[in-house]
Design a protein around this motif. Structure first.
Motif, mmCIF file in Angstrom:
data_model
loop_
_atom_site.group_PDB
_atom_site.id
_atom_site.type_symbol
_atom_site.label_atom_id
_atom_site.label_comp_id
_atom_site.label_asym_id
_atom_site.label_seq_id
_atom_site.Cartn_x
_atom_site.Cartn_y
_atom_site.Cartn_z
ATOM 1 N N UNK A 63 6.898 59.204 2.637
ATOM 2 C CA UNK A 63 6.235 59.038 1.264
ATOM 3 C C UNK A 63 4.921 59.282 1.058
ATOM 4 N N UNK A 64 4.496 59.651 -0.067
ATOM 5 C CA UNK A 64 2.754 59.865 -0.339
ATOM 6 C C UNK A 64 2.485 58.767 -1.287
ATOM 7 N N UNK A 65 1.042 58.641 -1.288
ATOM 8 C CA UNK A 65 0.459 57.966 -2.114
ATOM 9 C C UNK A 65 0.556 58.146 -3.664
ATOM 10 N N UNK A 66 0.786 59.537 -3.878
ATOM 11 C CA UNK A 66 0.655 59.863 -5.125
ATOM 12 C C UNK A 66 1.799 59.517 -6.220
ATOM 13 N N UNK A 67 2.999 60.182 -5.594
ATOM 14 C CA UNK A 67 4.399 59.807 -6.066
ATOM 15 C C UNK A 67 4.253 60.131 -7.987
ATOM 16 N N UNK A 68 5.397 59.758 -8.346
ATOM 17 C CA UNK A 68 5.368 59.853 -9.791
ATOM 18 C C UNK A 68 6.126 60.854 -10.549
ATOM 19 N N UNK A 69 6.797 61.795 -9.710
ATOM 20 C CA UNK A 69 7.631 62.915 -10.282
ATOM 21 C C UNK A 69 6.939 63.505 -11.354
ATOM 22 N N UNK A 70 5.565 64.029 -11.305
ATOM 23 C CA UNK A 70 4.924 64.920 -12.141
ATOM 24 C C UNK A 70 4.454 64.413 -13.260
ATOM 25 N N UNK A 71 4.485 63.052 -13.388
ATOM 26 C CA UNK A 71 3.780 62.254 -14.422
ATOM 27 C C UNK A 71 2.388 62.056 -13.789
ATOM 28 N N UNK A 91 3.732 52.352 -6.052
ATOM 29 C CA UNK A 91 4.278 52.161 -7.222
ATOM 30 C C UNK A 91 4.873 53.333 -7.931
ATOM 31 N N UNK A 92 6.018 53.519 -8.232
ATOM 32 C CA UNK A 92 6.576 54.740 -8.854
ATOM 33 C C UNK A 92 7.088 55.747 -8.016
ATOM 34 N N UNK A 93 6.826 55.597 -6.649
ATOM 35 C CA UNK A 93 7.404 56.303 -5.369
ATOM 36 C C UNK A 93 7.752 55.426 -4.430
ATOM 37 N N UNK A 94 8.395 54.427 -4.798
ATOM 38 C CA UNK A 94 8.505 53.541 -3.472
ATOM 39 C C UNK A 94 9.945 53.885 -2.761
ATOM 40 N N UNK A 95 10.182 53.580 -1.416
ATOM 41 C CA UNK A 95 11.278 53.938 -0.620
ATOM 42 C C UNK A 95 11.321 53.019 0.307
ATOM 43 N N UNK A 96 12.291 52.887 1.086
ATOM 44 C CA UNK A 96 12.467 52.030 2.407
ATOM 45 C C UNK A 96 11.280 52.433 3.410
ATOM 46 N N UNK A 97 11.269 53.589 3.649
ATOM 47 C CA UNK A 97 9.995 54.161 4.402
ATOM 48 C C UNK A 97 8.763 53.739 3.917
ATOM 49 N N UNK A 98 8.667 53.841 2.846
ATOM 50 C CA UNK A 98 7.224 53.666 2.085
ATOM 51 C C UNK A 98 6.921 51.982 1.962
#
Lengths: 530, 317
Positions: A17-25, B172-179
């Motif tokens: 997992x990355x800190x940014x995330x958000x799927x392009x938003x 937030x917005x990219x949470x998963x079990x690993x995260x």
């Protein structure tokens, strides 16, 4: 598990997992300093930035500490003909409203919402902190959907600073005032709607509030330019600093003494935002001992003249703040710039104390008969900056034979003591709106004058300045009032507070503001570069 | 056993009643009131608003009446509404409890997994350099302030190395079990540190004491392997006092979580308690403290029952 396995697992998880995330938003991440209580802008004690991002009012303030229209098309003045005196010294103020505004649920915003808000705020149980200011409005009329007329009981200088938020009548109109105060769907979502650039999406208790773009925003489809804002609640100042340094957030407020830690932080800029807030030393004459010492103007002047404010601002606060000479911030047009606060002069201080009958004793503390020249500063626990200022004051006053002692009280206990008036001195700060009225603080019957001081001459100036719509006349009165506060050694302004705001250089169009509306006043215009 | 359990549970009622009086009194004795939060923002507040606020919350009534109102509602399972949010206290606690239980569970598990093997190793290699090093580390673990250790780990693993997040429970917005697990590592580690230190030392002492007992000597004399002597006879008996200490420490973890949750912005009961304390949110504080009291009592009971399960000499009347 062997240590090597543990480290491997840690590295594996670090890779997930990355800190940014958000799927392009584009997601703006804010490291916010507190968790809010409720989303009702009138009953919340700490909503501020989050609220103004969703819920707009007739006005807001810009980076120059000026009121500017939001849901109003223009701010009424005599010059534009929208402020008129009517029979019986009443004043009619007409607010033209934006005509293409819709609430987040698509219902049109109209003048009826404004009158509904007025009715709610002025209800006895609305618990709105500045309700009394609205009580001068006698009537609210709606000639059409996009015009609202307030009838005031006379001239009132800060008519243009009220209605910082508007409530939706179609959501709350059927409820009693008491029910609105407790209405959970509005207090906590999902029925929290406004007209602002962002809509309520989610509130995860203790963690964050997430707002999403309002696609129907009235300023135009191109705005706002950011898809989401996440306000993560990180109340601990050190954790917030670490969170910013780790690059997980785009915006966060830190303490002035942390500025040096982010000076060279790549990708961020620190804005020292001057607040409408003055750190000051207040003394009280409401206890017998306080009256004995501070009832004598010579003693107050002697004490104030022995305090080196330049050293406090330059050395203690590491040059992050500006020395204050008046309770009104320099960004306000009502600030009196040429106010002369006496410079540090310990020789003069000693002479004044001698004249007042306080003579140096063998123990290094001055005495007057059986009384020692000693006073107690009540500190608020956790307010490290104020406690440090109090310690400097203690050291500086020792040089003229004045003994300062401390007590440290937890926040609620401190407030309780302050309200009771049973204190001798405090290092404190008020957070003023863009309007500079000082009546509540310094008038004899001021709601927040807990000092026991009453100056009828000052009262006249303050009250007259509140009840005029003539800017020139108001400035004259407030100039004289600022002069009088200093001339009578009523209070000692120390420095104008700043809040360091750490802002990612990826954010565009950031225009910091130090008023109660804060720096998010133009968030609709912010950009977030990839 | 059943009768013993019933009796202990019945004793719970007067005990909780007494506790509720004490904590209500202590909360009320603290200077200041909920109206302090109106002024905390540093803005002007009309005095009439303060009075209206106090009246709505009922804090303008005599303390004994406030207590009776609270008691009456609590007896019906209603812990009241929070002063600051106007929400039911039970709902607020319910939202936050899972995060605290998760953090405590992770810390507890991690502490047990590290402390017991560590204690065993120290006992088997007692008075060696490794044992002395372990003792030193244990003292360090107990002595280190939680908030300082937490910030130190943030600086190393989040700011310098960038391996782990600083705070929260997920991106937030990219949470998963690993995260989520990545977010759990630092607070879990910090919360477990003092227990690793304490339990390993306690287990070590217990093992040394048991290894000198007659039945261990007898086991060796019978010709049992060292693995069986240690694994079956020594460890099992040495675990009895350690497990009871661990059970009692579950309640301690709640207090440790207050600081850990604040440092790592973990959305649990500890942080809720801190918020309630600063806001003088009496119903919320009563709810959390009462829950803490019930937890302590129940885990005391669990510790007592575990004694019996592990030591056949103990019988419940």
């Amino acid at each position: 598990m062997r240590p090597k396995d543990g480290l491997a697992l840690l590295l594996l998880l670090a890779a997930c997992g990355g800190a940014e995330g958000g799927g392009g938003k584009t997601i703006l991440r804010v490291a916010y300093e507190r968790e809010i209580d409720v989303l009702n802008p009138f009953t919340s004690q700490n909503l501020a930035d989050i609220g103004y991002t969703m819920i707009e009012g007739l006005v807001t303030t810009d980076e120059h500490n000026r009121y500017i229209p939001v849901l109003a098309r223009t701010i009424p003045t005599r010059a534009n003909g929208l402020v008129k005196n009517t029979a019986g010294s009443m004043v009619e103020i007409t607010w033209p409203l934006q005509d293409s505004v819709r609430w987040h649920d698509g219902v049109p915003f109209t003048s009826k919402d404004v009158c509904f808000t007025w009715k709610f705020v002025t209800s006895p149980n609305s618990e709105t902190y500045n309700r009394e200011q609205y009580l001068h409005i006698q009537d609210c009329r709606t000639p059409d959907d996009h015009t609202v007329v307030f009838v005031w009981d006379g001239e009132y200088a800060y008519y243009d600073g009220l209605f910082e938020a508007i409530l939706p009548e179609h959501i709350l109109g059927a409820l009693s005032t008491e029910a609105i105060v407790k209405y959970e769907p509005y207090n906590r979502g999902p029925k929290t709607i406004g007209t602002g650039p962002f809509k309520f999406a989610e509130w995860k208790s203790g963690e964050y509030i997430r707002l999403v773009r309002n696609d129907q925003y009235w300023r135009g489809r191109a705005l706002p330019k950011i898809d989401e804002i996440v306000w993560a609640f990180i109340p601990d100042a050190n954790t917030r600093l670490n969170a910013l340094k780790s690059g997980q957030y785009h915006y966060g407020r830190i303490q002035p003494n942390q500025v040096k830690d982010v000076k060279d932080l790549a990708g961020y800029q620190t804005h020292l935002v001057s607040q409408n807030s003055v750190m000051h030393l207040d003394v009280s004459r409401r206890t017998p001992h306080g009256a004995l010492i501070f009832g004598d103007e010579r003693v107050r002047r002697a004490i104030f003249q022995a305090i080196d404010r330049t050293a406090i601002a330059g050395q203690l606060m590491e040059g992050t703040v500006q020395v204050a000479n008046s309770p009104i911030n320099p960004t306000s047009r009502f600030h009196k710039a040429d106010l002369a606060v006496p410079a540090v002069d310990t020789v003069m201080s000693k002479q004044l104390l001698d004249q007042a009958g306080w003579l140096m004793g063998a123990d290094g503390v001055r005495h007057k008969g059986a009384d020692r020249l000693t006073f107690l500063i009540s500190n608020r626990a956790g307010a490290t900056d104020r406690i440090a200022v109090a310690q400097v004051i203690q050291a500086q006053l020792k040089a003229i034979g004045v003994e300062v002692t401390f007590e440290t009280l937890e926040s609620a206990a401190w407030t309780n003591k302050w309200r009771s008036g049973q204190w001798e001195a405090v290092v404190s700060a008020w957070f003023l709106p863009a309007d500079p009225s000082l009546t509540g603080l310094y008038a004899c019957d001021g709601a927040n004058n807990m000092t026991g001081f009453c100056d009828p001459e000052l009262d006249v100036l303050l009250k007259r300045s509140d009840r005029t719509l003539d800017d020139q006349a108001r400035k004259r009165d407030l100039d004289l009032a600022q002069e009088r506060l200093i001339a009578t050694a009523r209070t000692l302004p120390l420095y104008y507070n700043v809040i360091p705001e750490v802002v990612s250089t990826r954010i565009g169009n950031f225009r910091a503001s130090g008023t109660n509306f804060g720096s998010f006043w133009n968030v609709f215009d912010w950009t977030l570069a990839p | 056993m059943g009768r013993y359990l019933r009796r202990r549970l019945i004793q719970l009622v007067p005990l909780l009643f007494g506790i509720s009086i004490v904590i209500f009194g202590v909360i009320q004795a603290a200077p200041g009131g909920p109206e302090g939060s109106l002024l905390a923002a540093g803005r002007f507040v009309d005095p009439s608003v303060i009075e209206s606020y106090r009246h709505r919350l009922g804090v303008d009534q005599p303390v004994w009446r406030q207590y009776l109102n609270w008691l009456g509602a609590s007896a019906r399972g209603d812990l009241g509404q929070s002063f600051s949010t106007s929400r039911p206290v039970t709902a607020m606690i319910g939202e936050r409890l899972p995060a605290t239980l998760e953090l405590m569970g992770a810390a507890f598990l991690f502490a047990a997994l590290v402390a017991l093997p560590f204690g065993l190793f120290s006992a088997l290699r007692r008075y060696t350099l490794a044992d002395m090093l372990g003792t030193g580390l244990s003292f360090l673990g107990v002595a280190m302030p939680v908030f300082w250790f937490g910030l130190l780990l943030q600086l190393i693993f989040s700011v310098r190395l960038g391996w782990l997040p600083v705070s929260g429970t997920g991106t937030i917005g990219a949470s998963s079990v690993g995260d989520h697990l990545r977010h759990l590592i630092l607070p879990g580690l910090v919360l477990s540190t003092r227990y690793i230190a304490g339990w390993s030392r306690y287990f070590r002492s217990s093992l040394i004491g048991v290894s000198r007992a007659g039945f261990v000597r007898t086991a060796r004399a019978k010709g049992l392997t060292e693995t069986r002597v240690v694994g079956v006879h020594t460890v099992r008996n040495a675990l009895v006092p350690v497990i009871s200490v661990m059970a009692l420490n579950v309640a301690d973890l709640f207090s440790g979580a207050v600081i850990t949750e604040t440092v790592f912005a973990w959305p649990g009961i500890g942080r809720l308690f801190v918020q309630g304390m600063f806001a003088r949110d009496y119903p919320l504080l009563m709810g959390i403290l009462l829950m803490g009291a019930v937890t302590v009592i129940l885990f005391n009971l669990v510790a007592d029952l575990l004694y019996g399960a592990l030591d056949p000499r103990i019988r419940y009347e």
